[in-house]
Design a protein around this motif. Structure first.
Motif, short mmCIF file in Angstrom:
data_model
loop_
_atom_site.label_atom_id
_atom_site.label_comp_id
_atom_site.label_asym_id
_atom_site.label_seq_id
_atom_site.Cartn_x
_atom_site.Cartn_y
_atom_site.Cartn_z
N ARG A 26 0.80 -1.23 0.00
CA ARG A 26 0.00 0.00 0.00
C ARG A 26 0.84 1.28 0.00
NH1 ARG A 26 -3.88 -0.77 5.03
NH2 ARG A 26 -2.03 -1.85 5.83
N LEU A 27 2.14 1.18 0.20
CA LEU A 27 2.97 2.36 0.40
C LEU A 27 4.22 2.29 -0.47
CD1 LEU A 27 3.46 4.93 2.20
CD2 LEU A 27 4.81 3.44 3.68
N ARG A 59 -0.09 4.66 -1.51
CA ARG A 59 0.23 5.91 -0.85
C ARG A 59 1.68 6.27 -1.18
NH1 ARG A 59 -2.98 7.95 3.23
NH2 ARG A 59 -4.68 6.62 3.98
N ARG A 88 -1.31 14.00 -2.96
CA ARG A 88 -1.13 12.56 -2.74
C ARG A 88 0.17 12.21 -2.02
NH1 ARG A 88 -4.42 9.53 -6.40
NH2 ARG A 88 -3.59 7.72 -5.29
N THR A 90 3.21 12.67 0.91
CA THR A 90 3.72 13.13 2.19
C THR A 90 5.24 13.26 2.07
OG1 THR A 90 1.96 12.04 3.45
CG2 THR A 90 3.97 12.60 4.64
N LEU A 120 -4.51 11.63 7.90
CA LEU A 120 -3.22 10.95 8.02
C LEU A 120 -2.36 11.63 9.10
CD1 LEU A 120 -1.26 8.79 7.02
CD2 LEU A 120 -0.54 10.37 5.22
#
Length: 295
Positions: A26-27, A59, A88, A90, A120
């Motif tokens: 997912r990351l 992510r 989207r 960080t 988040l």
């Protein structure tokens, strides 16, 4: 050709294979100014990788610790993933890289604007609170001062970057001169070296993998030389990360002297460290040549 950003096709294949095997990736963490390799990802590769990642619903986190340490800023285009996908991505940065002394640990994260970013941010604060993670008050004051980017801080960052760039270029020349494979350093304070061409000579010293290479070079160079396996590379690959900081001297006074010197490469501690590196590599290269010479 660079580290920190994966090939988009390999990324797609890996994500889909893992999901087919029951995994749930997912990351994706990107580093446009990479740490182990000191390379900067070209914008076209970054764009293609971001498209692939977004298409798979990943992510995105961008580690930009070394983004302000470009060795040749006029010749290097560095683009942040957040500049392409502001809603989207960080962004995280370790201030102990370019802005604070190494022993002063502090890091910051900038979350995307909007509801998703706020959620988040709140979740991260919950986790940090549960871990009792906090920055010591003196370090927090220093971090706040550095993040405001006053002239003394930006001037020192620029001077330090120029110093490490010169030392990195000299170390890279020593590596390439001995037949070692290494990408030209573009940012940060490291080089990533592949010693596969010297494998026969290394084998004669009992070096067969990255851990043994780490032990061998650390002992002979008198400085840390962590193997590539510590950065996710294959243990069998004879690769190491070399840092420029130990080449500047053993004490804060010696390193400060390098920063103020008009010709830092002429200082005894720097000249001695580079000579040691060159000698160790040249001895290995000469061993390979002797074995390759027909008798």
């Amino acid at each position: 050709e660079n580290g920190g950003v994966p090939d988009p096709y390999a990324l797609l294949e890996t994500v889909r294979r893992l999901r087919a095997e029951g995994g749930d990736p997912r990351l994706l963490v990107l580093s446009v100014a990479d740490d182990p390799t000191a390379t900067v990802a070209p914008p076209e590769l970054l764009h293609a990788t971001l498209e692939a990642a977004v298409g798979e619903g990943l992510r995105l986190v961008s580690d930009e610790t070394w983004r302000d340490t470009l060795h040749a800023p006029q010749d290097t285009v560095l683009l942040s993933p957040a500049e392409m996908l502001s809603d989207r991505v960080t962004v995280v940065t370790d201030l102990a890289g370019a802005l604070l002394p190494p022993g002063w640990p502090a890091a910051v994260a900038r979350f995307p604007a909007g509801e998703g970013g706020h959620a988040l941010h709140a979740r991260v604060l919950d986790v940090l609170t549960a871990l009792d993670a906090c920055v010591a008050a003196p370090v927090a004051v220093a971090a706040g001062y550095a993040l405001a980017e006053p002239e003394p801080v930006t001037a020192r960052v620029a001077a330090t970057t120029r110093l490490h760039a010169r030392v990195a270029a000299a170390a890279h020349a020593a590596l390439v001169g001995a037949g070692v494979l290494a990408r030209p350093p573009q940012a940060g304070r490291h080089l990533y070296a592949d010693l596969t061409p010297l494998a026969p000579a290394l084998a004669s010293h009992g070096v067969g993998d990255a851990q043994e290479l780490e032990d061998f070079l650390t002992a002979r160079l008198g400085m840390p030389a962590p193997g590539g396996h510590r950065f996710g590379d294959d243990l069998e690959a004879p690769r190491v990360r070399l840092s420029t900081a130990p080449l500047l001297g053993d004490t804060p006074e010696q390193r400060a002297e390098c920063l103020d010197a008009p010709e830092p490469l002429d200082l005894p501690q720097v000249r001695g460290a580079l000579h040691r590196l060159t000698s160790v590599l040249d001895d290995l290269r000469d061993d390979v040549r002797r074995w390759e010479t027909p008798r």
